[in-house]
Design a protein around this motif. Structure first.
Motif, PDB file in Angstrom:
ATOM      1  N   ALA A 109       0.843  -1.187   0.000  1.00 36.61           N
ATOM      2  CA  ALA A 109       0.000   0.000   0.000  1.00 36.61           C
ATOM      3  C   ALA A 109       0.880   1.239   0.000  1.00 36.61           C
ATOM      4  N   HIS A 110       1.262   1.686  -1.154  1.00 34.98           N
ATOM      5  CA  HIS A 110       2.079   2.888  -1.264  1.00 34.98           C
ATOM      6  C   HIS A 110       1.188   4.122  -1.281  1.00 34.98           C
ATOM      7  N   GLN A 111       1.764   5.204  -0.822  1.00 33.27           N
ATOM      8  CA  GLN A 111       1.099   6.498  -0.890  1.00 33.27           C
ATOM      9  C   GLN A 111       1.538   7.168  -2.184  1.00 33.27           C
ATOM     10  N   PRO A 112       0.875   8.226  -2.585  1.00 34.91           N
ATOM     11  CA  PRO A 112       1.353   8.977  -3.744  1.00 34.91           C
ATOM     12  C   PRO A 112       2.791   9.440  -3.501  1.00 34.91           C
ATOM     13  N   PRO A 113       3.594   9.571  -4.560  1.00 39.62           N
ATOM     14  CA  PRO A 113       5.008   9.910  -4.393  1.00 39.62           C
ATOM     15  C   PRO A 113       5.260  11.145  -3.532  1.00 39.62           C
ATOM     16  N   LEU A 114       4.454  12.165  -3.662  1.00 42.66           N
ATOM     17  CA  LEU A 114       4.648  13.378  -2.876  1.00 42.66           C
ATOM     18  C   LEU A 114       4.462  13.093  -1.380  1.00 42.66           C
ATOM     19  N   VAL A 115       3.481  12.264  -1.058  1.00 47.69           N
ATOM     20  CA  VAL A 115       3.223  11.912   0.338  1.00 47.69           C
ATOM     21  C   VAL A 115       4.376  11.065   0.881  1.00 47.69           C
ATOM     22  N   GLU A 116       4.864  10.098   0.093  1.00 46.05           N
ATOM     23  CA  GLU A 116       5.981   9.267   0.541  1.00 46.05           C
ATOM     24  C   GLU A 116       7.232  10.105   0.761  1.00 46.05           C
ATOM     25  N   THR A 117       7.460  11.084  -0.095  1.00 49.48           N
ATOM     26  CA  THR A 117       8.608  11.976   0.082  1.00 49.48           C
ATOM     27  C   THR A 117       8.468  12.768   1.371  1.00 49.48           C
ATOM     28  N   ALA A 118       7.280  13.284   1.630  1.00 47.07           N
ATOM     29  CA  ALA A 118       7.043  14.058   2.850  1.00 47.07           C
ATOM     30  C   ALA A 118       7.220  13.180   4.091  1.00 47.07           C
ATOM     31  N   LEU A 119       6.718  11.958   4.042  1.00 46.50           N
ATOM     32  CA  LEU A 119       6.862  11.048   5.174  1.00 46.50           C
ATOM     33  C   LEU A 119       8.332  10.689   5.403  1.00 46.50           C
TER      34      LEU A 119
END
Length: 57
Positions: free
Chosen positions: A18-28
């Motif tokens: 369950a990946h998040q959108p790339p922008l969200v993963e970068t922020a996390l």
């Protein structure tokens, strides 16, 4: 000796992750790095208060 699964191996799953959108993963990722830096600073401060210098590592 019986073979035991490694922690890294057990974290992997063959099911789709369950990946998040790339922008969200970068922020996390940035948030996690900031938290690790704060933890390291807290550990260094605690070691300094205890009178033992912290080794770099």
């Amino acid at each position: 000796m019986a073979s035991r699964p490694r922690l890294a191996d057990s974290a992997r799953c063959s099911a789709p992750s369950a990946h998040q959108p790339p922008l969200v993963e970068t922020a996390l990722g940035k948030q996690m790095l900031a938290l690790l830096i704060q933890l390291d600073a807290g550990c260094t401060a605690a070691d300094n208060l205890a009178g033992r210098p912290r080794s770099e590592g």
